[in-house]
Every structure is written in structure tokens, then in C-alpha cells.
Design a protein around this motif. Structure first.
Motif, PDB file in Angstrom:
ATOM      1  N   VAL A 103       9.925  41.995  65.908  1.00  0.00           N
ATOM      2  CA  VAL A 103       9.347  41.329  67.073  1.00  0.00           C
ATOM      3  C   VAL A 103      10.181  40.085  67.326  1.00  0.00           C
ATOM      4  CG1 VAL A 103       7.330  40.183  68.022  1.00  0.00           C
ATOM      5  CG2 VAL A 103       7.045  42.189  66.559  1.00  0.00           C
ATOM      6  N   LYS A 138       8.420  32.773  60.441  1.00  0.00           N
ATOM      7  CA  LYS A 138       7.329  33.603  60.950  1.00  0.00           C
ATOM      8  C   LYS A 138       6.272  33.857  59.886  1.00  0.00           C
ATOM      9  CE  LYS A 138      10.235  36.800  62.062  1.00  0.00           C
ATOM     10  NZ  LYS A 138      10.786  38.035  62.643  1.00  0.00           N
ATOM     11  N   TYR A 148      -1.227  36.445  53.852  1.00  0.00           N
ATOM     12  CA  TYR A 148       0.026  36.231  54.552  1.00  0.00           C
ATOM     13  C   TYR A 148       0.569  34.882  54.127  1.00  0.00           C
ATOM     14  CZ  TYR A 148      -1.646  39.808  57.870  1.00  0.00           C
ATOM     15  OH  TYR A 148      -2.104  40.960  58.452  1.00  0.00           O
ATOM     16  N   ARG A 203      -7.154  27.714  63.277  1.00  0.00           N
ATOM     17  CA  ARG A 203      -6.649  28.926  62.651  1.00  0.00           C
ATOM     18  C   ARG A 203      -6.018  29.862  63.677  1.00  0.00           C
ATOM     19  NH1 ARG A 203     -11.553  30.636  59.632  1.00  0.00           N
ATOM     20  NH2 ARG A 203     -11.856  28.395  59.610  1.00  0.00           N
ATOM     21  N   LEU A 204      -5.219  30.754  63.154  1.00  0.00           N
ATOM     22  CA  LEU A 204      -4.612  31.794  63.976  1.00  0.00           C
ATOM     23  C   LEU A 204      -5.721  32.709  64.515  1.00  0.00           C
ATOM     24  CD1 LEU A 204      -1.585  32.551  64.422  1.00  0.00           C
ATOM     25  CD2 LEU A 204      -1.848  34.194  62.588  1.00  0.00           C
ATOM     26  N   TYR A 223      -1.232  36.406  69.459  1.00  0.00           N
ATOM     27  CA  TYR A 223      -2.097  35.511  68.707  1.00  0.00           C
ATOM     28  C   TYR A 223      -1.796  34.083  69.148  1.00  0.00           C
ATOM     29  CZ  TYR A 223      -3.398  39.144  65.334  1.00  0.00           C
ATOM     30  OH  TYR A 223      -3.902  40.275  64.733  1.00  0.00           O
ATOM     31  N   LEU A 253      -6.712  35.961  67.491  1.00  0.00           N
ATOM     32  CA  LEU A 253      -6.220  36.947  68.447  1.00  0.00           C
ATOM     33  C   LEU A 253      -6.507  36.485  69.864  1.00  0.00           C
ATOM     34  CD1 LEU A 253      -5.019  39.816  68.810  1.00  0.00           C
ATOM     35  CD2 LEU A 253      -7.379  40.667  68.804  1.00  0.00           C
ATOM     36  N   ARG A 309      -4.740  41.936  73.309  1.00  0.00           N
ATOM     37  CA  ARG A 309      -4.011  43.115  72.837  1.00  0.00           C
ATOM     38  C   ARG A 309      -3.719  44.027  74.015  1.00  0.00           C
ATOM     39  NH1 ARG A 309      -8.646  45.129  68.915  1.00  0.00           N
ATOM     40  NH2 ARG A 309      -9.435  43.047  69.257  1.00  0.00           N
ATOM     41  N   GLN A 335      -8.262  41.468  62.802  1.00  0.00           N
ATOM     42  CA  GLN A 335      -8.285  40.630  61.608  1.00  0.00           C
ATOM     43  C   GLN A 335      -8.688  39.215  61.995  1.00  0.00           C
ATOM     44  OE1 GLN A 335      -4.793  40.703  59.103  1.00  0.00           O
ATOM     45  NE2 GLN A 335      -4.321  42.804  59.656  1.00  0.00           N
ATOM     46  N   GLY A 386      -8.196  32.893  58.088  1.00  0.00           N
ATOM     47  CA  GLY A 386      -8.672  31.626  57.584  1.00  0.00           C
ATOM     48  C   GLY A 386      -7.775  30.495  58.060  1.00  0.00           C
ATOM     49  N   GLN A 404      -2.446  29.828  68.063  1.00  0.00           N
ATOM     50  CA  GLN A 404      -2.884  28.863  67.051  1.00  0.00           C
ATOM     51  C   GLN A 404      -2.859  27.484  67.682  1.00  0.00           C
ATOM     52  OE1 GLN A 404      -0.467  28.542  63.500  1.00  0.00           O
ATOM     53  NE2 GLN A 404      -2.254  28.056  62.265  1.00  0.00           N
ATOM     54  N   PHE A 436       4.814  39.879  62.792  1.00  0.00           N
ATOM     55  CA  PHE A 436       4.770  38.752  63.707  1.00  0.00           C
ATOM     56  C   PHE A 436       6.173  38.350  64.164  1.00  0.00           C
ATOM     57  CE2 PHE A 436       0.397  37.296  63.638  1.00  0.00           C
ATOM     58  CZ  PHE A 436      -0.109  37.848  62.482  1.00  0.00           C
ATOM     59  N   GLY A 437       6.231  37.831  65.378  1.00  0.00           N
ATOM     60  CA  GLY A 437       7.414  37.120  65.819  1.00  0.00           C
ATOM     61  C   GLY A 437       7.393  35.711  65.236  1.00  0.00           C
ATOM     62  N   ARG A 438       8.463  34.973  65.449  1.00  0.00           N
ATOM     63  CA  ARG A 438       8.563  33.631  64.867  1.00  0.00           C
ATOM     64  C   ARG A 438       7.685  32.608  65.567  1.00  0.00           C
ATOM     65  NH1 ARG A 438      14.597  31.727  66.323  1.00  0.00           N
ATOM     66  NH2 ARG A 438      13.738  29.647  66.348  1.00  0.00           N
ATOM     67  N   ILE A 493      -1.620  46.185  59.850  1.00  0.00           N
ATOM     68  CA  ILE A 493      -0.877  45.020  59.385  1.00  0.00           C
ATOM     69  C   ILE A 493       0.142  44.638  60.436  1.00  0.00           C
ATOM     70  CG2 ILE A 493       0.682  44.153  57.618  1.00  0.00           C
ATOM     71  CD1 ILE A 493      -0.722  46.210  55.730  1.00  0.00           C
ATOM     72  N   PRO A 494      -0.035  43.496  61.071  1.00  0.00           N
ATOM     73  CA  PRO A 494       0.887  43.125  62.144  1.00  0.00           C
ATOM     74  C   PRO A 494       2.195  42.559  61.615  1.00  0.00           C
ATOM     75  CG  PRO A 494      -0.833  41.464  61.911  1.00  0.00           C
ATOM     76  CD  PRO A 494      -1.134  42.539  60.916  1.00  0.00           C
ATOM     77  N   TYR A 548       2.059  33.575  69.029  1.00  0.00           N
ATOM     78  CA  TYR A 548       2.771  34.568  68.232  1.00  0.00           C
ATOM     79  C   TYR A 548       2.557  35.951  68.830  1.00  0.00           C
ATOM     80  CZ  TYR A 548       2.916  30.944  64.634  1.00  0.00           C
ATOM     81  OH  TYR A 548       3.129  29.783  63.941  1.00  0.00           O
TER      82      TYR A 548
END
Lengths: 112, 109
Positions: free
Chosen positions: B4, A42, A35, B43-44, B36, B46, B49, A101, A104, B38, B99-101, B96-97, B86
Motif C-alpha cells: 500500500v 507504517k 501491531y 486511537r486508530l 483509517y 476505521l 471501507r 478491528q 487500543g 488517527q 497499512f500504508g505509511r 489482517i490489514p 492510513y
């Protein structure tokens, strides 16, 4: 707890140069992703990789981009000829089957 | 196209105040919604859900199909909740998500 790792944390390059961003996914994971996040925007999907081939890619992932899993551990993203607009954070992620997922920490790419 | 929307770029509250981070999604297929988080220099990851219907770190999010919303709520914010949040969705069996901003939450002492 196992984590996805990425190197380098920050890469500075000149426009037109090739860069390779490296990722080591979690060892028993099967699906791998890249990504990118341009500053202030975003998180955007680039590409997914499974069973040694690309399974899905976005329109961002053009001929300048390529991915490779050269051995059993590394997963790389190559940008052949960088442009200014490639400057962004690049995140690698991996997952096993239906689980979430894991991301990193990202590589910040700065193209001058 | 999957979309989103997180209308707030920044949300600033005081410790102990209620928090609601807004998320709206475009209706298509059978979406799965996620939040999500951060934290600074991390790191990002989860947070939660919608299918799990769980509460993580005091946060909850309810999927409202009528309003196509998945707002994240916490009754009493803590300073350690300060982070980027997010909202994301998948659908059609894809993992594959989209994402919003993102919304930056700042909780002041």
C-alpha cells in the motif's frame, strides 16, 4: 461504548530486559492482534490470536516475542530480551467475527 | 506481496479547500480497501471501507481497479479533519490489514 485498553501508556526499559505489554480487548471479542509502529514508519502486523492460540504471525514476531491470554480478559505481549530496535508504539486490537478491528490507544516502548 | 503506497507524508490545506489523500495498492487477489484515521492523542479507528460505499464525515473513497487506487476525498476540508490517515488493504479472506505509511493532513484556519 466499550473500548480496547492498554497499559502502560509508556514503558521505558533497558536493553536486554524483559517487558510485558498488557491489553484488555473488548469483552465479547474473539480475535486479538498486536501491531507495532516504529516512529515515522507504517503500522506493522505482529501476531493474531484466536481460540487460545496464535493463528498468524509475521516475520517480525520471532522467538523473542510471545503472546498470552492468561485469563478471560487480558491479552499480553512479552518481549524476552529487548533490543534498541524494539522501541516503537505497540497497538493491540480485537474484533468479533467479521466486524472491523478495534484498536487500543497503544503503548510507547522505549528501549535504552 | 501486498503493498500500500501513500506517496504524501504531509498534506497541508486551508479550511474549505478540497482534499485528496492518495493511496495506491499492489494488485493481488481480491483486495478490500480501507481508510483509517488517527486524531491527535486518539486511537486508530476505521474511517471507511470500499465495500460499504459510504460517506463518513464528508469523506468518500472510490476503488479504481484500473489505476489500483483508493484515494480519499473531501470537497471542503474542516479544521477538525486534521489527523493521520492510513490507507490499508486486506485480501484472500484475511482480516489482517497491510497499512500504508500514512499521510498527515493539516487543515489551517
Amino acid at each position: 461504548e466499550p473500548e480496547v485498553t492498554q497499559t502502560p501508556s509508556h514503558q521505558v526499559t533497558q536493553m536486554g530486559q524483559e517487558v510485558i505489554l498488557r491489553c484488555v480487548p473488548i469483552s465479547n471479542h474473539l480475535y486479538f492482534y498486536w501491531y507495532r509502529q516504529i516512529l515515522g514508519q507504517k503500522v506493522e502486523f505482529l501476531v493474531s490470536f484466536y481460540n487460545n492460540e496464535i493463528s498468524e504471525k509475521s516475520e517480525i514476531f520471532d522467538d523473542q516475542f510471545s503472546v498470552e491470554r492468561p485469563d478471560g480478559s487480558n491479552f499480553t505481549l512479552k518481549i524476552r530480551s529487548t533490543k534498541l530496535e524494539d522501541s516503537a508504539m505497540y497497538f493491540c486490537a480485537s474484533r468479533i467475527l467479521v466486524e472491523e478491528q478495534f484498536f487500543g490507544p497503544g503503548t510507547r516502548l522505549t528501549v535504552l | 506481496a501486498q503493498r500500500v503506497t501513500q506517496p504524501e507524508k504531509l498534506l497541508s490545506v486551508f479550511k474549505g479547500a478540497p482534499v485528496e489523500l492518495k493511496c495506491n495498492y499492489s494488485y493481488s487477489g481480491s483486495p478490500e480497501l480501507f481508510w483509517y484515521v488517527q486524531y491527535s492523542r486518539q486511537r486508530l479507528q476505521l474511517l471507511l471501507r470500499h465495500i460499504s460505499r459510504e460517506s463518513i464525515k464528508g469523506f468518500t473513497a472510490d476503488l479504481n481497479k484500473g489505476e489500483t487506487s483508493f484515494h480519499l476525498k473531501k470537497p471542503f476540508a474542516q479544521e477538525e479533519d486534521s489527523a493521520m490517515y492510513y490507507c490499508a488493504r486486506t485480501s484472500g479472506g484475511s482480516y489482517i490489514p497491510t497499512f500504508g505509511r500514512g499521510t498527515s493532513l493539516i487543515v489551517h484556519p
